[in-house]
Design an enzyme around this catalytic site. Sequence first.
Site, PDB file in Angstrom:
ATOM      1  N   ALA B  96      34.495  34.260  12.970  1.00  0.00           N
ATOM      2  CA  ALA B  96      33.501  35.016  13.735  1.00  0.00           C
ATOM      3  C   ALA B  96      32.654  35.909  12.836  1.00  0.00           C
ATOM      4  O   ALA B  96      31.616  36.386  13.250  1.00  0.00           O
ATOM      5  CB  ALA B  96      34.210  35.867  14.782  1.00  0.00           C
ATOM      6  N   LYS B  97      33.111  36.130  11.617  1.00  0.00           N
ATOM      7  CA  LYS B  97      32.378  36.935  10.631  1.00  0.00           C
ATOM      8  C   LYS B  97      31.880  38.243  11.242  1.00  0.00           C
ATOM      9  O   LYS B  97      30.729  38.611  11.109  1.00  0.00           O
ATOM     10  CB  LYS B  97      31.256  36.113  10.007  1.00  0.00           C
ATOM     11  CG  LYS B  97      31.815  34.860   9.305  1.00  0.00           C
ATOM     12  CD  LYS B  97      30.801  34.093   8.515  1.00  0.00           C
ATOM     13  CE  LYS B  97      31.437  32.981   7.708  1.00  0.00           C
ATOM     14  NZ  LYS B  97      31.880  31.811   8.509  1.00  0.00           N
TER      15      LYS B  97
END
Lengths: 301, 301
Positions: B96-97
Amino acid sequence: VSFSEKIIARARALGHPLCVGLDPFADRIPRLFGEAGSIAAVEAFCSEMIDIVAPHAVAIKPQAGLFEPWGHQGIAVLERICAKARDAGLPVILDAKRGDIGTTADGYAEASLGCGQVFATDCVTVNPYMGLDTLEPFVVRAQANGRGVAVLVRTSNPGARDFQDLDVNGAPLWVRVAEALKPIEARLTIAGQAFSSLMVVCGATWPQEAARMRQILPRTLFLVPGYGAQGGSAADAVKGFVRSSDGVLEGGVVSASRSILYPNEAAEAGTLSEWRADILQAVRSAGAELSSAVSLKGGLA
Amino acid sequence: VSFSEKIIARARALGHPLCVGLDPFADRIPRLFGEAGSIAAVEAFCSEMIDIVAPHAVAIKPQAGLFEPWGHQGIAVLERICAKARDAGLPVILDAKRGDIGTTADGYAEASLGCGQVFATDCVTVNPYMGLDTLEPFVVRAQANGRGVAVLVRTSNPGARDFQDLDVNGAPLWVRVAEALKPIEARLTIAGQAFSSLMVVCGATWPQEAARMRQILPRTLFLVPGYGAQGGSAADAVKGFVRSSDGVLEGGVVSASRSILYPNEAAEAGTLSEWRADILQAVRSAGAELSSAVSLKGGLA
């Protein structure tokens, strides 16, 4: 109408650059909106907030991370809240701090800046760490669809120093990031307009750095967080703004959230109408303070 | 059981470190899963994929950005897919960074690593640009709940050079980021275990840098993207792994997505059983290639 045109026009009309950061902290939302910690209370709170602030703010900045704890139900509320703001004529800067490699960044960019967009946004915040190619899907869509991209450059938190201030051949990393954004500033500038639809996040807690950011990116919009609860003053917040021919400082928005959303200590506001009055006073007071700051003599010429 | 223990044990049992990157590109999903570009096709595709790869992969890495274009409907699918992987005993690394300042990072961290977690994840990828304080909410929850945090350090895309390679007093920025993570490596290491539940993203397209990363973070798990379609070889992908006492290279996972999810050029696979056979062959073939790479003599001692 481009994103920058919309932002500058609204700031001129209102006389100040206030952006309301929509940060729904579940434990600070007054009980009158419903069960503590419920997504229904979050939605009711955000919806009321838009009704109150729409005529008094340049833009609204919903914080995606505070909707995500409810999963898809939270994202559904975020979609409806963005749509409501758009319908109220209030520009939306989605504070999602996205960033990924090309094909995945396309997914994020399509959700926020695409034509069939999921979130009714005018601009989205993105993280530059992975490199310029990861910003490209956002820039392309902003250019095609008259929207904006806000790149994190110098953030407002204490830990911003850890990496953003590291010395890279005589200048801090954030300066190198700002320099690398110059071609994007140009691409997102429409001929005849004073400002680009590129936006940079430049914390109000670091006013001395705003002037330097402005030298590097003379036509970029500033998104200044950290005003209010995080400790930045109104004068500090507009340090990177530019004096227009009619004497007003412009060139971005200044975001306040906690000081406007939660003007009272306790989550126990009185009635809904008392709460509305408190919020209206908080937003007017922040607007007035910023209005003084942008019309004062001094600052950058 | 800690995240690192789970990952290392599965890799030993399988004989390789393959992680399947779940990147549902709408235009590459075979028509047999439903209408092109529909979220129903994405869900059917991902669900089948978990059934096939669960016995053959160390972990699965769903790419959040490719679910977001469907808004809350996409996030609902992502939740169900994560839950299905967990129920199949397949560790989930949510790609998901994420990254934000404290109070908002709390929201993101709660969604992925909290106790009442929305996404049934064992680990989540985070972006360090904003500083160590922005990683803290993830680290605290990983430590409390036996999960992992994967920090972007040296990514696999061409643009990774733009900022990650900038020289900071004689070493590239990514080295400075890795150095700054040393205290987190220690905090997420349980006494008696070989590896920390801290993970770093270290692209397979930059094998010469993996060895350097390993020197800085000797007990950190590596999440190596870029193997397969992005051009990194199996030998390159395990360059930063460590030889265990029984002669096998270990210390992380190697992620492949396109080469496994889309083994055929066209989105027109034949029947569902033909498609299943193709996927099974692709995952077994990647596993076998990585199995050879981790059991070869040479590499880091």
